[in-house]
Design an enzyme around this catalytic site. Structure first.
Site, PDB file in Angstrom:
ATOM      1  N   GLY A 201     -21.853 -47.950 -20.478  1.00  0.00           N
ATOM      2  CA  GLY A 201     -22.995 -47.126 -20.074  1.00  0.00           C
ATOM      3  C   GLY A 201     -23.908 -47.099 -21.241  1.00  0.00           C
TER       4      GLY A 201
ATOM      5  N   CYS B  20     -23.030 -20.462 -20.116  1.00  0.00           N
ATOM      6  CA  CYS B  20     -22.304 -20.318 -18.975  1.00  0.00           C
ATOM      7  C   CYS B  20     -21.076 -19.560 -19.225  1.00  0.00           C
ATOM      8  CB  CYS B  20     -22.215 -21.754 -18.257  1.00  0.00           C
ATOM      9  SG  CYS B  20     -21.849 -21.626 -16.467  1.00  0.00           S
ATOM     10  N   PHE B  21     -19.972 -20.014 -19.208  1.00  0.00           N
ATOM     11  CA  PHE B  21     -18.675 -19.264 -19.248  1.00  0.00           C
ATOM     12  C   PHE B  21     -18.804 -18.556 -20.495  1.00  0.00           C
ATOM     13  CE2 PHE B  21     -13.790 -19.338 -19.468  1.00  0.00           C
ATOM     14  CZ  PHE B  21     -13.815 -18.445 -18.501  1.00  0.00           C
TER      15      PHE B  21
ATOM     16  N   HIS C  76     -26.828 -24.310 -18.435  1.00  0.00           N
ATOM     17  CA  HIS C  76     -26.569 -25.310 -19.277  1.00  0.00           C
ATOM     18  C   HIS C  76     -27.669 -25.920 -19.788  1.00  0.00           C
ATOM     19  CE1 HIS C  76     -22.273 -25.320 -18.382  1.00  0.00           C
ATOM     20  NE2 HIS C  76     -22.589 -24.931 -17.072  1.00  0.00           N
TER      21      HIS C  76
ATOM     22  N   GLU D  41     -27.804 -27.805 -22.274  1.00  0.00           N
ATOM     23  CA  GLU D  41     -27.419 -28.897 -22.824  1.00  0.00           C
ATOM     24  C   GLU D  41     -27.931 -30.168 -22.207  1.00  0.00           C
ATOM     25  OE1 GLU D  41     -25.438 -26.808 -21.799  1.00  0.00           O
ATOM     26  OE2 GLU D  41     -23.509 -27.544 -21.095  1.00  0.00           O
TER      27      GLU D  41
HETATM   28  N1  GLN Z   1     -16.233 -20.395 -14.554  1.00  0.00           N
HETATM   29  C1  GLN Z   1     -17.400 -19.886 -14.641  1.00  0.00           C
HETATM   30  C2  GLN Z   1     -18.088 -19.813 -13.276  1.00  0.00           C
HETATM   31  O1  GLN Z   1     -17.585 -20.448 -12.413  1.00  0.00           O
HETATM   32  C3  GLN Z   1     -18.213 -20.636 -15.596  1.00  0.00           C
HETATM   33  C4  GLN Z   1     -18.495 -22.050 -15.295  1.00  0.00           C
HETATM   34  C5  GLN Z   1     -19.289 -22.709 -16.488  1.00  0.00           C
HETATM   35  O2  GLN Z   1     -18.877 -22.604 -17.451  1.00  0.00           O
HETATM   36  N2  GLN Z   1     -19.571 -24.038 -16.209  1.00  0.00           N
HETATM   37  O3  GLN Z   1     -18.804 -19.119 -13.084  1.00  0.00           O
END
Ligand code: GLN
Length: 559
Positions: free
Chosen positions: A25, A391-392, A525, A527
């Site tokens: 890749g 995110c999480f 995200h 990133e």
């Molecule tokens: N688990 C969390 C959710 O589903 C965060 C998902 C993540 O970090 N990509 O909303």
């Protein structure tokens, strides 16, 4: 010999032999970069010979990270390399899996489109593969289409794709089609470069009717002239077409290494192209990054830290930000679960001993390690260590704040405890009861509106941004007011959903409200949109804060 839209598209097909994990890749993406720097528009297509429709349901332990495209398609991490190297934004059609191809053949069969014929791999499946490749290439308006075939030649799974490519080679003009085969040339303990695996792998290709035009050899050090001569002779390619791809400490050097080996000159000769320009900015960027001596130590508190591939876009985004700030990131991978049994004091000692200048909590799913991440955030918030949550990492920052500042001791995300009395992060009504695994997440680009006079506005320098999402849970709207009253700032929103959180950077006069030099988290995200030469704003701002931490500016510990 297609000539729609006025121009003939050239195809470069990249296959791999000997074994997987050779960086096919990266090689394909690097070829894309080189040709782009010569003034040609490049469109990449990644073929994944698995039956999954996309990578959304795949375990990151097996496959590395799931990359998310702007249209929300969840794909293999190689597509991330293409976006970063070629600096393009791809969509669903640029990833062709066996599942996608068979699904459409079977749907056509059900609609009676095959007019009573027996539906077979040849020609029906191979026609569908060729049709998809050509239609993406033609609609893109690009000059050159790079098609990477995932897997290794000889795998049963990739046979229909290799057969389709064999047919295409005969159908396209000879000046418009090149096959690049990536193999391995191991070195023995005595320093001998062994060509047998390459010979065997090319033999396997030939048995399928395919003769490579270029052989890229992954090797420890550049191939010796006699090694090249031997491969050229046994594999029936010109010596100039045997290219060394030696190991390197930085994937962004690969386009430069391949270019030095003469791959672009050879490709251009064979495809009858002349360079339209000589863009040197990639080399300048890589060389500048190489010279950076400043270091910044960032702890990444995650769950799949033993397999760094599961955080590849984050690693790359940190690198892009570091390049722009003339520093190098020293990542410290912390397994979140290891922090769980520790006391607050042990957590502090752990991070202090590791001399971390910033803490990043990436995305994730599920209970394991979540409490450890929350501990890391508490430390970052109280000790004023720059923090970036993704995110999480954003959702857990809300949980941490609710518990330790707002005083809701048993606040939680309902993902972690469905019975929690204070679900500060939860499923919105429309997300509950959805059963299809492929369809429950909020995916891809959404517009986020940024509040004025916030850190977010400073970070992005804009009032509206588009970033990529991949999540199910949301900050519970019922708790937003209370959280904000306690000092948390939601500085970015999208249709009433909380998208960015931060702590104010200035101390308030009474000294009561929370403040922090850099405490910033996003539901999206960032990133995924970071590029070499164009770093993601939150990553850059985070590293800047971490660097100034080292200088001792904001390192006043409290609590
Ligand atoms: N688990 C969390 C959710 O589903 C965060 C998902 C993540 O970090 N990509 O909303």
């Amino acid at each position: 010999m297609k000539e729609k839209s006025g121009k003939r598209i050239k195809y470069i097909v990249v296959t791999g032999g000997v074994m997987s994990g050779l960086g096919k890749g990266i090689t394909a993406a690097s070829i894309g970069r080189i040709l782009k720097d010569k003034g040609y528009e490049v469109v990449p297509i990644k073929i994944d010979p698995y039956i999954n429709i996309d990578a959304g349901t795949m375990n990151p332990f097996q496959h590395g990270e799931v990359f998310v495209l702007k249209d929300g398609t969840e794909v293999d991490l190689d597509l991330g390399h293409y976006e970063r190297f070629v600096d393009v934004e791809l969509s669903r059609e640029h990833n062709i899996t066996t599942g996608v191809v068979y699904l459409s053949v079977i749907e056509k069969e059900r609609r009676g489109e095959y007019l009573g014929q027996t539906v077979q791999i040849i020609p029906h499946v191979t026609d569908e593969i060729k049709r998809r490749i050509r239609s993406v290439a033609e609609r893109s308006g690009a000059d050159i289409c790079i098609v990477e075939i995932g897997g290794t030649v000889g795998d049963i799974e990739s046979m229909p794709f290799l057969e389709a490519v064999r047919q295409m080679k005969g159908e396209e003009h000879p000046d418009d089609f090149l096959l690049v085969h990536v193999t391995l040339v191991p070195t023995t303990l005595s320093g001998e470069q062994k060509t047998k695996p390459t010979q065997h792998s090319v033999k396997e290709l030939r048995e399928l009717g395919l003769q490579p035009d270029i052989i890229v050899c992954r090797c420890k050090e550049r191939l010796r002239e006699e090694t090249k001569a031997k491969i050229a002779m046994f594999c029936n390619v010109e010596k100039e077409a045997v290219i060394s791809a030696p190991d390197t400490d930085d994937i962004y050097k690969v386009p430069l290494l391949l270019d030095e080996e003469g791959i672009s000159a050879y490709i251009m000769l064979r495809l009858r192209l002349l360079p339209r320009k000589h863009d040197d900015s990639w080399r300048v960027m890589v060389e500048r990054a190489e010279r950076a001596t400043k270091k910044v130590r960032i702890a990444i508190v995650g769950k799949y830290t033993k397999l760094e591939d599961s955080y590849i876009s984050i690693k790359e985004a940190l690198k892009h930000a570091a390049m722009a700030l003339d520093c190098k990131v020293e990542p410290i991978w912390v397994e979140a679960e290891d922090l769980e049994p520790m006391s607050d004091e042990d957590v502090s000692n752990f991070f202090e001993k590791a001399k971390v200048q910033g803490i990043l909590v990436p995305g994730g799913f599920g209970v394991r390690g979540a409490e450890g991440k929350i501990k890391a955030m508490k430390y970052a918030r109280e000790r004023k260590v720059p923090f970036l949550g993704l995110c999480f990492g954003f959702q857990l920052a809300v949980v941490e704040f609710a518990r330790n500042v707002l005083g809701l001791k048993d606040a939680n995300s309902s993902e972690l405890n469905p019975e929690t009395p204070h679900p500060v992060v939860t499923l919105l009504p429309e997300q509950r009861n959805v059963k299809n695994l492929g369809g429950t997440m909020r995916l891809g680009d959404y517009k986020v509106t940024i509040k004025e006079n916030t850190l977010a506005e400073k970070v992005y320098g804009k009032k509206e941004i588009y970033e990529r999402h991949r999540h199910r849970y949301e900050v519970n709207p019922e708790y937003v007011e209370a959280l904000e009253q306690a000092g948390l700032v939601f500085s970015g929103t999208c249709d009433g959903r909380m998208e960015i959180l931060e702590l104010p950077q200035d101390q308030d006069e009474g000294g009561e409200k929370e403040w922090h030099p850099f405490f910033f988290a996003t539901q999206f995200h960032p990133e995924f949109k970071s590029r070499p030469g164009r770093p993601s704003p939150p990553f850059k701002a985070f590293l800047e804060a971490a660097l100034s931490q080292a200088a001792g500016d904001d390192a006043s510990p409290e609590g």
